[in-house]
Design a protein around this motif. Sequence first.
Motif, PDB file in Angstrom:
ATOM      1  N   GLU A 148      -1.241   7.181  -7.652  1.00  0.00           N
ATOM      2  CA  GLU A 148      -1.693   7.273  -6.255  1.00  0.00           C
ATOM      3  C   GLU A 148      -0.656   6.654  -5.320  1.00  0.00           C
ATOM      4  O   GLU A 148      -0.410   7.168  -4.218  1.00  0.00           O
ATOM      5  CB  GLU A 148      -3.045   6.570  -6.088  1.00  0.00           C
ATOM      6  N   ALA A 149      -0.043   5.575  -5.784  1.00  0.00           N
ATOM      7  CA  ALA A 149       0.996   4.929  -4.972  1.00  0.00           C
ATOM      8  C   ALA A 149       2.196   5.862  -4.794  1.00  0.00           C
ATOM      9  O   ALA A 149       2.767   5.950  -3.688  1.00  0.00           O
ATOM     10  CB  ALA A 149       1.434   3.626  -5.633  1.00  0.00           C
ATOM     11  N   ILE A 150       2.571   6.557  -5.855  1.00  0.00           N
ATOM     12  CA  ILE A 150       3.685   7.507  -5.772  1.00  0.00           C
ATOM     13  C   ILE A 150       3.396   8.577  -4.722  1.00  0.00           C
ATOM     14  O   ILE A 150       4.270   8.942  -3.919  1.00  0.00           O
ATOM     15  CB  ILE A 150       3.937   8.156  -7.153  1.00  0.00           C
ATOM     16  N   ASP A 151       2.170   9.085  -4.712  1.00  0.00           N
ATOM     17  CA  ASP A 151       1.796  10.112  -3.719  1.00  0.00           C
ATOM     18  C   ASP A 151       1.943   9.578  -2.302  1.00  0.00           C
ATOM     19  O   ASP A 151       2.424  10.298  -1.402  1.00  0.00           O
ATOM     20  CB  ASP A 151       0.355  10.571  -3.965  1.00  0.00           C
ATOM     21  N   LYS A 152       1.537   8.338  -2.077  1.00  0.00           N
ATOM     22  CA  LYS A 152       1.608   7.760  -0.739  1.00  0.00           C
ATOM     23  C   LYS A 152       3.058   7.511  -0.310  1.00  0.00           C
ATOM     24  O   LYS A 152       3.434   7.772   0.838  1.00  0.00           O
ATOM     25  CB  LYS A 152       0.805   6.458  -0.686  1.00  0.00           C
ATOM     26  N   TYR A 153       3.888   7.028  -1.230  1.00  0.00           N
ATOM     27  CA  TYR A 153       5.299   6.815  -0.906  1.00  0.00           C
ATOM     28  C   TYR A 153       6.000   8.154  -0.625  1.00  0.00           C
ATOM     29  O   TYR A 153       6.861   8.235   0.263  1.00  0.00           O
ATOM     30  CB  TYR A 153       6.004   6.078  -2.045  1.00  0.00           C
ATOM     31  N   SER A 154       5.630   9.170  -1.380  1.00  0.00           N
ATOM     32  CA  SER A 154       6.211  10.505  -1.148  1.00  0.00           C
ATOM     33  C   SER A 154       5.801  11.036   0.220  1.00  0.00           C
ATOM     34  O   SER A 154       6.618  11.641   0.937  1.00  0.00           O
ATOM     35  CB  SER A 154       5.750  11.476  -2.239  1.00  0.00           C
ATOM     36  N   GLU A 155       4.553  10.811   0.584  1.00  0.00           N
ATOM     37  CA  GLU A 155       4.063  11.240   1.896  1.00  0.00           C
ATOM     38  C   GLU A 155       4.803  10.491   3.012  1.00  0.00           C
ATOM     39  O   GLU A 155       5.184  11.083   4.039  1.00  0.00           O
ATOM     40  CB  GLU A 155       2.564  10.986   1.996  1.00  0.00           C
ATOM     41  N   ALA A 156       5.035   9.216   2.785  1.00  0.00           N
ATOM     42  CA  ALA A 156       5.756   8.405   3.774  1.00  0.00           C
ATOM     43  C   ALA A 156       7.181   8.921   3.962  1.00  0.00           C
ATOM     44  O   ALA A 156       7.687   8.984   5.096  1.00  0.00           O
ATOM     45  CB  ALA A 156       5.765   6.947   3.329  1.00  0.00           C
ATOM     46  N   LEU A 157       7.835   9.302   2.867  1.00  0.00           N
ATOM     47  CA  LEU A 157       9.206   9.820   2.949  1.00  0.00           C
ATOM     48  C   LEU A 157       9.275  11.149   3.700  1.00  0.00           C
ATOM     49  O   LEU A 157      10.269  11.448   4.359  1.00  0.00           O
ATOM     50  CB  LEU A 157       9.777   9.985   1.533  1.00  0.00           C
ATOM     51  N   LYS A 158       8.226  11.948   3.587  1.00  0.00           N
ATOM     52  CA  LYS A 158       8.195  13.214   4.313  1.00  0.00           C
ATOM     53  C   LYS A 158       8.067  13.001   5.818  1.00  0.00           C
ATOM     54  O   LYS A 158       8.583  13.788   6.609  1.00  0.00           O
ATOM     55  CB  LYS A 158       7.030  14.076   3.816  1.00  0.00           C
ATOM     56  N   ILE A 159       7.382  11.918   6.189  1.00  0.00           N
ATOM     57  CA  ILE A 159       7.121  11.675   7.614  1.00  0.00           C
ATOM     58  C   ILE A 159       8.244  10.877   8.264  1.00  0.00           C
ATOM     59  O   ILE A 159       8.643  11.147   9.409  1.00  0.00           O
ATOM     60  CB  ILE A 159       5.776  10.927   7.787  1.00  0.00           C
ATOM     61  N   CYS A 160       8.760   9.895   7.530  1.00  0.00           N
ATOM     62  CA  CYS A 160       9.741   8.969   8.122  1.00  0.00           C
ATOM     63  C   CYS A 160      11.028   9.696   8.511  1.00  0.00           C
ATOM     64  O   CYS A 160      11.641  10.377   7.679  1.00  0.00           O
ATOM     65  CB  CYS A 160      10.061   7.865   7.129  1.00  0.00           C
ATOM     66  N   PRO A 161      11.479   9.572   9.756  1.00  0.00           N
ATOM     67  CA  PRO A 161      12.705  10.246  10.208  1.00  0.00           C
ATOM     68  C   PRO A 161      13.942   9.720   9.483  1.00  0.00           C
ATOM     69  O   PRO A 161      13.988   8.570   9.041  1.00  0.00           O
ATOM     70  CB  PRO A 161      12.762   9.913  11.707  1.00  0.00           C
ATOM     71  N   PHE A 162      14.972  10.560   9.388  1.00  0.00           N
ATOM     72  CA  PHE A 162      16.232  10.172   8.766  1.00  0.00           C
ATOM     73  C   PHE A 162      16.953   9.117   9.598  1.00  0.00           C
ATOM     74  O   PHE A 162      17.891   8.483   9.124  1.00  0.00           O
ATOM     75  CB  PHE A 162      17.129  11.402   8.586  1.00  0.00           C
ATOM     76  N   ALA A 163      16.528   8.953  10.801  1.00  0.00           N
ATOM     77  CA  ALA A 163      17.161   7.972  11.686  1.00  0.00           C
ATOM     78  C   ALA A 163      16.857   6.537  11.270  1.00  0.00           C
ATOM     79  O   ALA A 163      17.429   5.594  11.831  1.00  0.00           O
ATOM     80  CB  ALA A 163      16.698   8.200  13.126  1.00  0.00           C
ATOM     81  N   PHE A 164      15.973   6.361  10.306  1.00  0.00           N
ATOM     82  CA  PHE A 164      15.609   5.027   9.828  1.00  0.00           C
ATOM     83  C   PHE A 164      15.925   4.908   8.328  1.00  0.00           C
ATOM     84  O   PHE A 164      15.014   4.894   7.478  1.00  0.00           O
ATOM     85  CB  PHE A 164      14.123   4.753  10.087  1.00  0.00           C
ATOM     86  N   PRO A 165      17.204   4.816   7.992  1.00  0.00           N
ATOM     87  CA  PRO A 165      17.595   4.802   6.567  1.00  0.00           C
ATOM     88  C   PRO A 165      17.101   3.583   5.802  1.00  0.00           C
ATOM     89  O   PRO A 165      16.779   3.684   4.622  1.00  0.00           O
ATOM     90  CB  PRO A 165      19.129   4.836   6.627  1.00  0.00           C
TER      91      PRO A 165
END
Length: 300
Positions: A148-165
């Motif tokens: 479940e944690a992996i799913d949430k981190y993956s979702e976060a990566l999809k949303i987080c802009p590339f401008a915040f490396p």
Amino acid sequence: MAESEEINKATKKLEDISLKTDADETEKYVDCDNEIKQNIGKEETLSKISDSSESVSSELKSEDNKQKNTNKEQCDSEEEYFSVGEDDNEDEEEEEEDDVKVEKIDEDEYKRTLEETLSDDEKLERKNKSQECKDEGNKFFRESEFNEAIDKYSEALKICPFAFPKERSIMYSNRGACHMKLENNEEAIKDCSSAIDLHPHYLKAVLRRAELYEKIDKLDEALADYQKAVELDPTQNKARITAMRLADQIKDRNEKMKTEMLGKLKDLGNLVLKPFGLSTDNFQLQQGETGSYSVNFKQN
């Protein structure tokens, strides 16, 4: 006179007997002739039936051969069809893999292009939303709900802009920690590497990848990461001790590999030299002061 009449009667009886005999013989001959004709007729009929049977049999065999040829052609055609189908499927699978790679590249490029159209406030809003997903992932991680944690981190990566490396780097590292707990070591290494690419001085990701490399027996890569960790933070005594241990372990491994390689080379040399009554013992290596080697021949 009486004798003459007796003679005539006797003669007539003989003639009657002769005629009757001839008639009987003729009748027998006719009956025999008819029987012969009947037998001949039967033989001709049987011959015709036999010829007709052979003809029918020949026609049936011909039809059977035609059917077999037709079936064989159909089978060949079906085999060719399915063979072509299998090749097509393999090509389709390769194309699908290429499409997945291209799709991922296109997706990243699309996101980058999309980000250029966003205002700073919109980017910040997406960052905050991704942080919420990451926090939920952290909660699942603490509860050992790693999938479940992996799913949430993956979702976060999809949303987080590339401008915040830096923020994306942490999300990759956290997801890598989940994979590590699930012993998905290769996936964990990929995520840690992505985190380090985005944030080269991310100590936690470097240490985590070093431990993963050691787990899968990639000692040279593990040593490099532990040494880098010590460079980033000289107070990392555990990393320093591990680096020293790995250096000795790698040295022993290399010496063992060297011994095994020399043993194999010696066996090969003996195999070549045996027909000449020689062996590798006839040749001695001596190292000079400059570090170079010279070969000396020694007679048995």
